[in-house]
Design a protein around this motif. Structure first.
Motif, PDB file in Angstrom:
ATOM      1  N   LEU A  49      39.179  44.765  47.968  1.00  0.00           N
ATOM      2  CA  LEU A  49      38.984  45.852  46.347  1.00  0.00           C
ATOM      3  C   LEU A  49      39.947  46.576  47.218  1.00  0.00           C
ATOM      4  O   LEU A  49      40.094  47.413  47.982  1.00  0.00           O
ATOM      5  N   CYS A  50      41.501  46.434  45.801  1.00  0.00           N
ATOM      6  CA  CYS A  50      42.584  47.206  46.233  1.00  0.00           C
ATOM      7  C   CYS A  50      41.934  48.857  45.376  1.00  0.00           C
ATOM      8  O   CYS A  50      41.876  48.433  43.650  1.00  0.00           O
ATOM      9  N   GLU A  66      53.889  46.474  39.135  1.00  0.00           N
ATOM     10  CA  GLU A  66      54.038  45.284  39.760  1.00  0.00           C
ATOM     11  C   GLU A  66      52.359  45.375  40.336  1.00  0.00           C
ATOM     12  O   GLU A  66      52.239  43.858  41.117  1.00  0.00           O
ATOM     13  N   ALA A  67      51.097  45.968  40.240  1.00  0.00           N
ATOM     14  CA  ALA A  67      50.201  45.085  40.242  1.00  0.00           C
ATOM     15  C   ALA A  67      50.047  44.125  38.746  1.00  0.00           C
ATOM     16  O   ALA A  67      49.035  43.752  39.365  1.00  0.00           O
ATOM     17  N   LYS A 103      48.599  38.895  37.256  1.00  0.00           N
ATOM     18  CA  LYS A 103      48.927  37.711  36.072  1.00  0.00           C
ATOM     19  C   LYS A 103      49.485  36.279  37.208  1.00  0.00           C
ATOM     20  O   LYS A 103      49.300  35.729  36.733  1.00  0.00           O
ATOM     21  N   SER A 104      50.264  36.303  38.086  1.00  0.00           N
ATOM     22  CA  SER A 104      50.477  35.711  38.557  1.00  0.00           C
ATOM     23  C   SER A 104      50.778  35.272  40.189  1.00  0.00           C
ATOM     24  O   SER A 104      51.628  34.087  40.453  1.00  0.00           O
ATOM     25  N   PHE A 144      51.009  48.530  44.615  1.00  0.00           N
ATOM     26  CA  PHE A 144      51.690  47.112  45.482  1.00  0.00           C
ATOM     27  C   PHE A 144      53.087  47.225  45.028  1.00  0.00           C
ATOM     28  O   PHE A 144      54.156  46.152  44.911  1.00  0.00           O
ATOM     29  N   ARG A 145      53.458  48.230  46.093  1.00  0.00           N
ATOM     30  CA  ARG A 145      55.046  48.733  46.619  1.00  0.00           C
ATOM     31  C   ARG A 145      54.442  48.305  47.414  1.00  0.00           C
ATOM     32  O   ARG A 145      56.370  48.669  48.385  1.00  0.00           O
ATOM     33  N   ASP A 146      54.318  48.688  48.673  1.00  0.00           N
ATOM     34  CA  ASP A 146      54.319  48.207  50.380  1.00  0.00           C
ATOM     35  C   ASP A 146      54.690  47.145  50.734  1.00  0.00           C
ATOM     36  O   ASP A 146      53.599  46.667  51.385  1.00  0.00           O
ATOM     37  N   GLN A 147      55.185  46.821  51.522  1.00  0.00           N
ATOM     38  CA  GLN A 147      56.081  45.505  51.862  1.00  0.00           C
ATOM     39  C   GLN A 147      54.911  45.197  53.588  1.00  0.00           C
ATOM     40  O   GLN A 147      55.020  43.761  53.454  1.00  0.00           O
TER      41      GLN A 147
END
Length: 340
Positions: free
Chosen positions: A252-253, A288-289, A294-295, A258-261
């Motif tokens: 659960l985000c 990015e999310a 999507k992929s 989704f920018r943190d490596q």
């Protein structure tokens, strides 16, 4: 897409006792600053000294003025140590000001949707819930306190808290191990400090101690972030977060870009391996999310963001998203309404 279909995926996520990933968007509803707010605060309050600081800060401000977000503006730039120290101190003050106000509200009338979710997750056989967060603030801790849920961040309890890197510290409830939320703060916390004699301590303070004796242990965006993470408490914390992400049975985000490596590659890996149920909530999903959903998220996911007075829902059958009239589905409150 019907609310029943949305609820079905949300429920499978909840029943999997998800590892919860919190980004800055999870704290903003509580009044904590966004990255944009932090950028504005730094630009307004940072005073440089000498040519090296002035030249380096001008590059950052130019990048911000051209449209880069704070992370991108600081990324790849070699900043003088003195300038980094000022950025860390001002970042601490900016976040602390709002965090302190939130504590006052929480103590008088604390109602945290995250707290309601966590306490219901323990209405099961689960003894641990993992929260991985990039936030320095104490929203997750206050949420636990609001429902009398025990939590651990890696420090022993007390006013002068020692760092417990071994993981051997256990909380007991009677003769049984207590149910605990393990909060992995991979970028540090407002109450973590390095002492002048190089010890790591936790101090539950709301005023920045003298910089001659204590350095805040928060990792600001940019190149410095990756240098700091080789040191404890960050190294141990990231290892704990890695294990929580690698073994997750669901995600659960919330408000995570989704920018943190340190985080999203592990989520992608787990989704590819196990196709675990994944729900991503944000007021506005980052590109990015959306790309992740999507992929890279597999075939068992939901992404939900605000759309007008309703919500926009992304799923394997609607990868480009579809609007629904239900408001606030993108919030934790909305998620709770689907699963509790």
């Amino acid at each position: 897409m019907t609310e029943e279909q949305i609820a079905k995926t949300a429920q499978s996520c909840f029943e999997g006792c998800p590892t919860i990933v919190l980004g800055s968007g999870a704290s903003m509803p509580h009044g904590l600053p966004s990255m944009g707010d932090l950028s504005t605060y730094l630009c307004k309050n940072l005073e440089t000294y000498g040519k090296a600081e002035s030249d380096a800060w001008l590059l950052v401000k130019t990048a911000l003025a051209s449209g880069d977000h704070l992370e991108a503006a600081l990324e790849g730039k070699t900043l003088p140590a003195s300038l980094l120290s000022k950025i860390v101190g001002l970042t601490w003050r900016c976040v602390n000001e709002k965090d302190k106000r939130l504590l006052e509200d929480a103590a008088s009338n604390g109602d945290f949707s995250l707290g309601r979710l966590l306490v219901r997750m323990f209405s099961s056989t689960h003894s641990e819930v993992h929260v991985v967060t990039t936030n320095y603030d104490r929203v997750a801790e206050f949420a636990c306190n609001s429902k009398n849920v025990l939590f651990q961040t890696g420090f022993a309890p007390g006013y002068i808290q020692t760092w417990e890197s071994t993981g051997r510290l256990r909380m007991m409830h009677g003769s049984k191990a207590a149910r605990v939320v393990k909060i992995w703060k991979i970028h540090g916390s407002l109450d973590w400090f390095r002492t002048a004699d190089d010890r790591t301590v936790g101090l539950p303070v709301f005023e920045l101690p003298s910089k001659d004796h204590y350095t805040p242990l928060i990792v600001t965006p940019g190149l410095n972030k990756y240098e700091k993470t080789y040191e404890d408490p960050f190294r141990t914390t990231i290892n704990g977060a890695d294990a929580a992400l690698k073994n997750a049975s669901a995600f659960l985000c919330v408000g995570f870009g989704f920018r943190d490596q340190h985080i999203h590659p592990k989520i992608i890996e787990r989704c590819r391996e196990r196709n675990v149920p994944t729900v991503v909530l944000a007021r506005t999903l980052t590109e990015e999310a959306k790309d992740f959903l999507k992929s890279k998220a597999g075939t068992n996911y939901l992404g939900i963001e605000r759309s007008g007075i309703g919500s926009r829902v992304y799923s394997p059958t609607a990868p480009e998203g579809v609007d629904v009239t239900t408001p606030d589905l993108w919030s934790i409150d909305g998620f709770n309404n689907l699963v509790l």
